[in-house]
Design a protein around this motif. Structure first.
Motif, mmCIF file in Angstrom:
data_model
loop_
_atom_site.group_PDB
_atom_site.id
_atom_site.type_symbol
_atom_site.label_atom_id
_atom_site.label_comp_id
_atom_site.label_asym_id
_atom_site.label_seq_id
_atom_site.Cartn_x
_atom_site.Cartn_y
_atom_site.Cartn_z
ATOM 1 N N TYR A 5 0.795 -1.552 0.443
ATOM 2 C CA TYR A 5 0.071 -0.488 0.134
ATOM 3 C C TYR A 5 1.010 1.381 -0.323
ATOM 4 C CZ TYR A 5 0.820 0.159 5.136
ATOM 5 O OH TYR A 5 1.390 0.450 6.115
ATOM 6 N N ILE A 6 1.934 1.104 0.288
ATOM 7 C CA ILE A 6 2.976 2.520 0.685
ATOM 8 C C ILE A 6 3.403 2.980 -0.922
ATOM 9 C CG2 ILE A 6 5.383 3.070 0.316
ATOM 10 C CD1 ILE A 6 3.212 2.121 3.100
ATOM 11 N N LYS A 7 3.035 3.883 -1.629
ATOM 12 C CA LYS A 7 3.173 4.132 -2.883
ATOM 13 C C LYS A 7 5.048 4.287 -3.433
ATOM 14 C CE LYS A 7 -1.552 4.697 -3.188
ATOM 15 N NZ LYS A 7 -2.172 3.408 -3.254
ATOM 16 N N ALA A 8 5.185 4.005 -4.769
ATOM 17 C CA ALA A 8 6.056 4.464 -4.994
ATOM 18 C C ALA A 8 6.329 6.087 -5.103
ATOM 19 C CB ALA A 8 5.929 3.558 -6.110
ATOM 20 N N ASP A 9 7.527 6.187 -5.060
ATOM 21 C CA ASP A 9 8.226 7.618 -4.912
ATOM 22 C C ASP A 9 9.445 7.732 -4.240
ATOM 23 O OD1 ASP A 9 6.951 10.651 -5.315
ATOM 24 O OD2 ASP A 9 8.272 10.607 -3.617
ATOM 25 N N LYS A 10 10.207 8.933 -5.271
ATOM 26 C CA LYS A 10 11.729 8.619 -5.094
ATOM 27 C C LYS A 10 11.946 9.376 -3.893
ATOM 28 C CE LYS A 10 13.061 9.177 -9.801
ATOM 29 N NZ LYS A 10 13.382 10.945 -10.806
ATOM 30 N N TRP A 11 11.692 10.231 -3.651
ATOM 31 C CA TRP A 11 12.091 11.183 -1.743
ATOM 32 C C TRP A 11 11.335 11.135 -0.888
ATOM 33 C CZ3 TRP A 11 16.780 12.058 -0.260
ATOM 34 C CH2 TRP A 11 17.212 12.268 -1.282
ATOM 35 N N CYS A 12 9.770 10.452 -1.226
ATOM 36 C CA CYS A 12 9.130 10.180 -0.246
ATOM 37 C C CYS A 12 8.296 8.534 0.335
ATOM 38 C CB CYS A 12 7.899 11.196 -0.148
ATOM 39 S SG CYS A 12 8.369 12.909 0.192
ATOM 40 N N ILE A 13 8.319 8.693 1.443
ATOM 41 C CA ILE A 13 6.587 7.302 1.659
ATOM 42 C C ILE A 13 5.104 7.933 2.186
ATOM 43 C CG2 ILE A 13 6.680 5.392 3.260
ATOM 44 C CD1 ILE A 13 9.659 5.446 1.742
ATOM 45 N N ILE A 14 4.662 7.342 1.194
ATOM 46 C CA ILE A 14 3.445 7.906 0.950
ATOM 47 C C ILE A 14 2.531 7.177 1.384
ATOM 48 C CG2 ILE A 14 1.636 9.159 -0.599
ATOM 49 C CD1 ILE A 14 4.458 10.130 -1.668
ATOM 50 N N GLU A 15 1.017 6.922 2.363
ATOM 51 C CA GLU A 15 -0.100 6.254 2.318
ATOM 52 C C GLU A 15 -0.924 7.181 2.250
ATOM 53 O OE1 GLU A 15 -2.061 3.997 5.836
ATOM 54 O OE2 GLU A 15 -0.393 4.891 6.453
ATOM 55 N N GLU A 16 -1.985 5.972 1.433
ATOM 56 C CA GLU A 16 -2.962 6.955 1.182
ATOM 57 C C GLU A 16 -4.348 6.542 0.842
ATOM 58 O OE1 GLU A 16 -2.921 8.004 -2.818
ATOM 59 O OE2 GLU A 16 -1.662 10.164 -2.838
ATOM 60 N N GLY A 17 -5.556 6.734 1.594
ATOM 61 C CA GLY A 17 -7.195 6.728 1.963
ATOM 62 C C GLY A 17 -6.327 5.532 3.913
ATOM 63 N N PHE A 18 -7.108 5.692 4.480
ATOM 64 C CA PHE A 18 -7.158 5.300 6.047
ATOM 65 C C PHE A 18 -7.635 3.890 6.027
ATOM 66 C CE2 PHE A 18 -8.907 5.263 10.789
ATOM 67 C CZ PHE A 18 -8.851 5.295 10.665
ATOM 68 N N ASP A 19 -7.222 2.772 6.101
ATOM 69 C CA ASP A 19 -7.041 1.430 6.754
ATOM 70 C C ASP A 19 -6.813 1.196 7.671
ATOM 71 O OD1 ASP A 19 -7.305 -1.193 7.153
ATOM 72 O OD2 ASP A 19 -6.249 -1.483 4.601
ATOM 73 N N LYS A 20 -7.623 0.797 9.539
ATOM 74 C CA LYS A 20 -7.413 0.273 10.036
ATOM 75 C C LYS A 20 -6.421 -0.622 10.277
ATOM 76 C CE LYS A 20 -11.859 1.858 12.087
ATOM 77 N NZ LYS A 20 -12.974 1.418 12.586
ATOM 78 N N GLU A 21 -6.618 -1.549 8.999
ATOM 79 C CA GLU A 21 -5.806 -2.679 9.649
ATOM 80 C C GLU A 21 -4.369 -2.460 9.039
ATOM 81 O OE1 GLU A 21 -6.424 -6.410 9.268
ATOM 82 O OE2 GLU A 21 -7.635 -5.264 9.601
ATOM 83 N N ASN A 22 -3.653 -1.548 8.532
ATOM 84 C CA ASN A 22 -2.356 -1.004 7.760
ATOM 85 C C ASN A 22 -2.048 0.182 8.995
ATOM 86 O OD1 ASN A 22 -2.656 -2.687 5.817
ATOM 87 N ND2 ASN A 22 -2.869 -0.612 4.794
#
Length: 767
Positions: A5-22
């Motif tokens: 669920y971590i979005k690919a990005d060169k400089w940032c670690i990104i999570e989008e959307g709220f999921d209690k499981e994560n």
């Protein structure tokens, strides 16, 4: 749980959307640290869902009494637990007198976490409809200052949407916390004083048994329409204190709470001056303000990245992976304090006790030598010298004598504190990794002074241990090593683990060589050390006899060294023939079944081929790689990096790349299904090695830096910098060329693909 669920990005670690499981996994992945303290990415506001609260102070631990069914002589008295420290980040929020909680919201939208690794800043944004139907928009920034390393900073901006509402912020400190990981559910902290002063609050507490005294502190201010609003003390108990700010807010207007907090500790201050030191730290932070302190943070991280960054073109996931690894290594240890070391989980969780393992010497030192300077790596070696007396005491408890030293498998202060007997008593190869690190440090930095000043005493203690640990086998007419566990922890209590035997032989020979060198070149140090250790020529002769007559199990049928006696008695079914439902075997199989299987947790024989590659031909490596890798399940975080380096050396770039991707994204993609427990910090240094030593082919050969650059097909180019003996060399590799650029004032001669190349300052040489 969604693994990817971590979005690919060169400089940032990104999570989008709220999921209690994560939530628990993200608390690990978005952790922040500054070398002096660390913080899991827990929500500031209350959260009634599943969460793993974690705040940590470097070097502060609790000796949790060992819990075993059967006590054995020599057992460690305790397991050193990195402590969940008093919580400084907490902010309770009340909307029209109802407490705000993401777990109970009627709707959460636009949820996004972002860890900006370039700047060392963690942000979280979302819109929500609260349980009492108020719509809000929230924007939070958090960082742990590199400049004022006792201080963390939070900016919590809350906008009310559509209708007016009464908002109350209650920033708090709480020392009534527990560890997730505890043997006896002991109380780890004793709180002695809770106090407030204007917009500041303090909790003084000390650890039980170890008596580290701490002051957890905070300062809070609320801004509304450009005005700073006063707060009042809200609640105070024996372990808790909060301030309260309340304001009626009009629709589409924003309240911003700024909170500075952190820890002062008796490791750095006098006990009765902890509150004074806390006030000093808060004065410095508040004089800069949140924005000013954030600017110093960006500048500090820019300086770190200037030297340690690895740039990959054409592969975003690979780029994100290596930067995440480099970022976490720098968050965990910056080399400013020789009393500290690098725990396997860093500041991201409690597993493994947060202590020092052989990982530091085997994997981390190369990273710090090349991306900092020799002073930082020297501090890591000094840490072991400072613990030599305790290493001797550890060996004495197990029945060794005459100054034999056994460094602990796990430690906080030099004492062994690992609770599993098959590791504590048997995984003695860790001694060899420490000796190898001394050799590796001198080989890379050219700084020999560590050996006469400190290192030789360490080497003597280790060699004495090896001499006493072997038995002479009349049957084999060789010295053998019985009852050990090699790096492959899926084999316990084996005889003649090849890697351990080879290390013992190498350690003794290396020590004997250094004794001669110090005697001839540093006579004052030599006489001091001989007087202290009472070492004699006769004892050295006995060591030499052991090294010259060490037994190594070997298979004529396969033409390989055997991992240990009896390895060929196993049912040699390769990993790719295992059903997928059986993986990972450490979670699916009984321990009995694992021990009888041929499966290898991590590089074992191949670890020896990595350390001592100059002793073996490329054909030897190929034969051993082809024999052992098919039985390796790579269920240790330390495994893929060594295999990546070895595969690259063999020119198998596709395999090397796949191993690299696995080691670099181990936590981001949660390969081992355990990231919620914390990150694998020490193996992250292995990721760096996979690129620099694997793809870049960097070695020190005949006292010169050498490269054999290759590039994975998936990449357009990559570049990295290394500090070699105070000369900064930038290496850039494309599919067709390798370029080398030297910074500084002195030229240097290197080798590229075996040929000599002269580098001059500020000139680029392309091969």
């Amino acid at each position: 749980m969604n693994q990817d669920y971590i979005k690919a990005d060169k400089w940032c670690i990104i999570e989008e959307g709220f999921d209690k499981e994560n939530v628990k996994s993200s608390e690990s992945i978005f952790s922040i640290g500054n070398g002096a303290m660390g913080q899991r990415a827990n929500f500031e506001e209350s959260y009634s869902g599943e969460t793993f609260q974690g705040s940590y102070i470097a070097g502060v631990y609790y000796p949790d009494k060992t819990r075993v069914g059967w006590w054995k002589n020599g057992y460690p008295e305790y397991f050193a637990k990195v402590l969940n420290a008093p919580n400084w980040i907490g902010i309770k929020i009340y909307i029209d007198d109802t407490e705000f909680d993401l777990a109970t919201c009627k709707k959460v939208s636009g949820f996004k976490r972002e860890l900006n690794m370039k700047e060392g800043i963690y942000t979280r944004t979302f819109q929500a409809v609260s349980s009492n139907n108020v719509e809000i928009e929230v924007n939070i920034k958090r960082f742990l200052s590199l400049d004022i390393d006792e201080v963390g900073a939070i900016s919590y901006a809350l906008k009310v949407l559509k209708a007016d509402a009464k908002i109350a912020f209650e920033p708090f400190l709480d020392s009534g916390i527990t560890n997730e990981d505890s043997n006896w559910d002991d109380k780890f902290w004793n709180t002695t004083k809770v106090s407030t002063s204007h917009n500041r609050a303090f909790i003084e507490a000390h650890t039980m048994k170890t008596n580290f005294e701490t002051c957890t502190f905070m300062q809070a201010s609320l801004n509304y329409n450009g005005k700073e609003l006063p707060g009042v003390q809200s609640e105070k108990t024996e372990t808790y204190v909060s301030l309260k700010f309340e304001q009626k807010v009009k629709a589409n207007e924003t309240l911003t709470l700024t909170k500075f907090g952190g820890y002062t500790v008796t490791r750095n201050h006098v006990a009765n001056e902890l509150v004074t030191a806390a006030n000093d730290a808060l004065d410095k932070a508040s004089s800069l303000g949140f924005e000013g302190l954030m600017q110093t943070q960006k500048e500090a991280w820019a300086s770190i990245w200037e030297m340690s960054d690895i740039v990959i073109e054409g592969d975003v996931k690979a780029q994100q992976g290596i930067r995440f690894n480099i970022f976490q290594l720098n968050q965990t240890y910056l080399g400013t304090d020789s009393r500290l070391n690098i725990g396997p989980k860093g500041f991201t969780g409690e597993k493994y006790g947060g202590s020092t393992y052989w990982d530091t010497e085997a994997y981390c030192i190369p990273f710090y030598m090349a991306t900092k300077d020799d002073k930082v790596a020297r501090k890591l070696l000094k840490y072991r010298y400072n613990h030599l007396e305790k290493a001797i005491a550890n060996a004495t408890k197990l029945g060794f004598s005459n100054g034999a030293a056994l460094y602990p498998m796990v430690t906080m202060n030099g004492e062994e504190c690992h609770n599993e007997w098959e590791i504590t008593f048997e995984e003695i190869h860790r001694n060899g990794a420490i000796a190898f690190a001394i050799h590796n440090y001198y080989r890379y930095t050219g700084d020999y002074s560590y050996i006469p000043e400190m290192g030789l005493e360490v080497l003597i203690g280790i060699s004495r241990f090896w001499h006493q640990r072997v038995n002479f086998s009349k049957d084999k007419n060789k010295y053998v090593m019985l009852g050990v566990t090699g790096p492959n922890e899926y084999e316990n209590n084996v005889h003649n683990n090849w890697y351990t035997n080879y290390l013992a032989k190498w350690c003794i020979n290396y020590t004997l060589t250094q004794l001669t060198k110090v005697k001839n070149g540093y006579p004052d140090d030599y006489h001091r050390i001989m007087g202290k250790t009472k070492l004699t020529d006769r004892e050295c002769d006995k060591w030499r006899n052991v090294a010259d007559n060490m037994y190594f199990p070997y298979s004529k049928e396969f033409g390989v060294f055997l991992q240990q006696d009896g390895f060929l008695d196993k049912d040699l079914v390769k990993v790719d023939e295992l059903p997928k439902t059986d993986r990972p075997i450490n979670q699916k199989w009984s321990w009995d079944r694992i021990l009888r299987s041929p499966y290898i947790k991590q590089a074992d024989v191949l670890q020896g081929f990595y350390f001592f590659e100059e002793d073996f031909s490329l054909e030897d490596l190929e034969k051993h790689f082809d024999f052992y890798e098919p039985f390796t399940v790579h269920e240790s975080s330390l495994s893929p990096c060594v295999h990546s380096i070895q595969a690259a050396k063999l020119g198998r770039m596709e395999q090397a790349y796949n191993f690299y991707l696995r080691t670099s994204r181990l936590d981001l993609d949660d390969y081992n299904k355990e990231v919620e427990e914390g990150l694998h910090i020490t193996s992250m240094a292995g990721t760096w090695m996979s690129i620099v030593e694997g793809f870049g082919g960097m070695r020190v050969i005949d006292d010169k830096l050498s490269f054999k650059p290759q590039i994975p097909n998936q990449w357009k180019a990559y570049s990295f910098k290394v500090n070699f003996r105070n000369r900064i060399i930038k290496v850039t590799v494309t599919a067709k060329t390798a370029s080398f650029e030297l910074s500084g004032s002195k030229e240097v001669s290197i080798r590229v693909n075996g040929k000599k190349v002269e580098l001059f300052p500020d000139e680029i040489v392309t091969v």
